[in-house]
Design a protein around this motif. Sequence first.
Motif, mmCIF file in Angstrom:
data_model
loop_
_atom_site.group_PDB
_atom_site.id
_atom_site.type_symbol
_atom_site.label_atom_id
_atom_site.label_comp_id
_atom_site.label_asym_id
_atom_site.label_seq_id
_atom_site.Cartn_x
_atom_site.Cartn_y
_atom_site.Cartn_z
ATOM 1 N N ALA A 1 0.686 -1.157 -0.043
ATOM 2 C CA ALA A 1 -0.047 0.108 -0.041
ATOM 3 C C ALA A 1 0.678 1.253 -0.235
ATOM 4 N N GLU A 2 2.138 1.225 0.766
ATOM 5 C CA GLU A 2 3.081 2.277 0.678
ATOM 6 C C GLU A 2 3.724 2.370 -0.548
ATOM 7 N N ASP A 3 4.060 1.501 -1.518
ATOM 8 C CA ASP A 3 4.724 1.779 -2.635
ATOM 9 C C ASP A 3 3.906 2.143 -3.696
ATOM 10 N N LEU A 4 3.348 3.613 -3.969
ATOM 11 C CA LEU A 4 2.299 4.139 -4.870
ATOM 12 C C LEU A 4 3.157 4.266 -6.349
ATOM 13 N N SER A 5 4.386 4.038 -6.341
ATOM 14 C CA SER A 5 5.101 4.080 -7.638
ATOM 15 C C SER A 5 4.696 2.983 -8.522
ATOM 16 N N ALA A 6 4.067 1.841 -7.922
ATOM 17 C CA ALA A 6 3.856 0.498 -8.596
ATOM 18 C C ALA A 6 2.402 0.724 -9.204
ATOM 19 N N SER B 1 0.176 12.445 -10.380
ATOM 20 C CA SER B 1 1.224 13.048 -9.830
ATOM 21 C C SER B 1 0.333 13.932 -8.645
ATOM 22 N N GLY B 2 1.053 13.780 -7.188
ATOM 23 C CA GLY B 2 0.281 14.363 -6.051
ATOM 24 C C GLY B 2 -0.834 13.616 -5.274
ATOM 25 N N VAL B 3 -0.818 12.371 -5.895
ATOM 26 C CA VAL B 3 -1.325 11.229 -4.920
ATOM 27 C C VAL B 3 -0.513 10.667 -3.842
ATOM 28 N N GLY C 1 -13.000 24.650 1.013
ATOM 29 C CA GLY C 1 -12.715 23.860 -0.130
ATOM 30 C C GLY C 1 -12.923 22.289 0.084
ATOM 31 N N LEU C 2 -12.487 21.625 -0.596
ATOM 32 C CA LEU C 2 -12.435 19.844 -0.571
ATOM 33 C C LEU C 2 -11.559 19.474 0.486
ATOM 34 N N PRO C 3 -11.587 18.376 0.951
ATOM 35 C CA PRO C 3 -10.237 17.911 1.751
ATOM 36 C C PRO C 3 -9.290 17.687 0.932
ATOM 37 N N PRO C 4 -8.079 17.373 1.628
ATOM 38 C CA PRO C 4 -6.770 17.388 0.898
ATOM 39 C C PRO C 4 -6.766 15.977 0.215
#
Length: 512
Positions: free
Chosen positions: A316-321, A326-328, A447-450
């Motif tokens: 779950a932590e390896d978002l690059s996979a 960008s920005g997620v 605004g919206l939540p982050p």
Amino acid sequence: MADDLDWNAIIAPGSDAERRKATSDRAAGSDDRGDTGPVTPPPAPPMSRREARALETERARRAATDGPPADPVVERVDDEHPTSPAHAPVATPPEELHPEVAALLTGEVPSAPSLAEHASDGTADADRTSGGGAAGGGGRGSRGGGGRASRPPREPRPRRRRGPLVAGVVIVAVVLAAGVGAYTFAAPKIQQIVASVSGSQEPDDYTGSGTSKVTVTIKQGDIGEDVAATLQRSGVVKDSKVFYKLLLASPDVQFQPGSYALKKQMSSKSALTALQDEDNRVQASIVIPEGTALADIEAGMVSKAGLTKKEVAAAAEDLSAYDLPSGVTSLEGWLFPATYPINPGWTAEQYFGSMVDTMKEHLAAAGVKEADQERTIVFASLVQKEAGLAADYPKVARVFQNRLDQGMKLQSDATVAYGTGNTHTVTTTDAERADASNEYNTYVHEGLPPAPISNPGDIAIKAVTAPATGEWLYFVTVDLETGETVFSDTYDQHLVAVEQFQAWLRAHPDYQ
């Protein structure tokens, strides 16, 4: 006590007056070496118990042969070195001695009748009532004229006092009670230590065929240790080591990858038997309802797919996979709610990848451009948590969009709750709604939540891409059982709807 007895009074014959005279005569014979007159013989030193016994023995012998002596003055007899056999002490039977004397020699306490008999013969009452044990003289047995007792006399025993005895009993009772309490507290620790030393321990295996149902998945490539760990992690067996030892003792057992319907708290033997039964093999799935949070999806993957928490968290932590925009910063919101079959050969990364790909497909089907994907998911996750009935989703989306267009704060309880770590409710407190440190607090921040607060489904995604038409700025659910929601254009209208909701709550005090 024995040392307080008047030995001369006990052993000397004659009346009290004669004994007192003999005592005074000895006292009067002091050694006054400074006088010029005739030298007075030195006073006889105090007799020891041995001397007293020897003297009485000698007197008894003389009384038997020559009759009682005329001179009552105490004579000293050297029992250590008798001058002749005639001077050697003769043993007197204990039964003929004073009871206290016999008790001192024999170590036996005189009985009450024997004391009474001697009391009638002139024994001092003080000696009897003192309670200090018996005292007396006389030897016991002679050999070769030596005349010495075969063993030294015992020291008299002092009378026991009841006070200290009772106190001692109380102290012992308190100590025992404290010991029982200490043992109760320390017994588990002691048992663990004893178990580690002796090898005995509490049962490390369940008994029986289990309780509630659970689905366990054996992945492709799992070895015996992996299967054992999965069973323990799922609550099927109590100790993976016990199951693994059983497995080693069963060399013919082989596992087929797949999902199996087992039960929690099964004995290792029952679990092994169940895994060999093809009837227990099922097509398991990971089911993700709309609005489910990332943390709950991870838990489902651990319980259903046979994965470990460490494996799931790392994936779950390896978002690059996952080829995210960008920005997620999290997989939250990007896991499309659906049913995903268990694939025994898959890793946690493959499961997450499948969920992310499915979300991208549904975003594309809803006409969401890639550049708008992140905002759409954040907005849809908010609507997903706030709306009730399917028909209300587009209206809720319109309320939030109208507020954004007019520069109003969204004031969503669902976002505040998510920021506090509560992903299962939308209710909040006044303090939580006033907490500016919560970056998801839309009562404070505009605004919206982050980031997304849930994983939205198709209905929420379509609602934010095509919201209903209206001027609503407020909404409130007035019937929690039916989900009926009132939408208002003005704040006054909204207050009337709030009163309607409060009336419903008063009419349903037991509603959970």
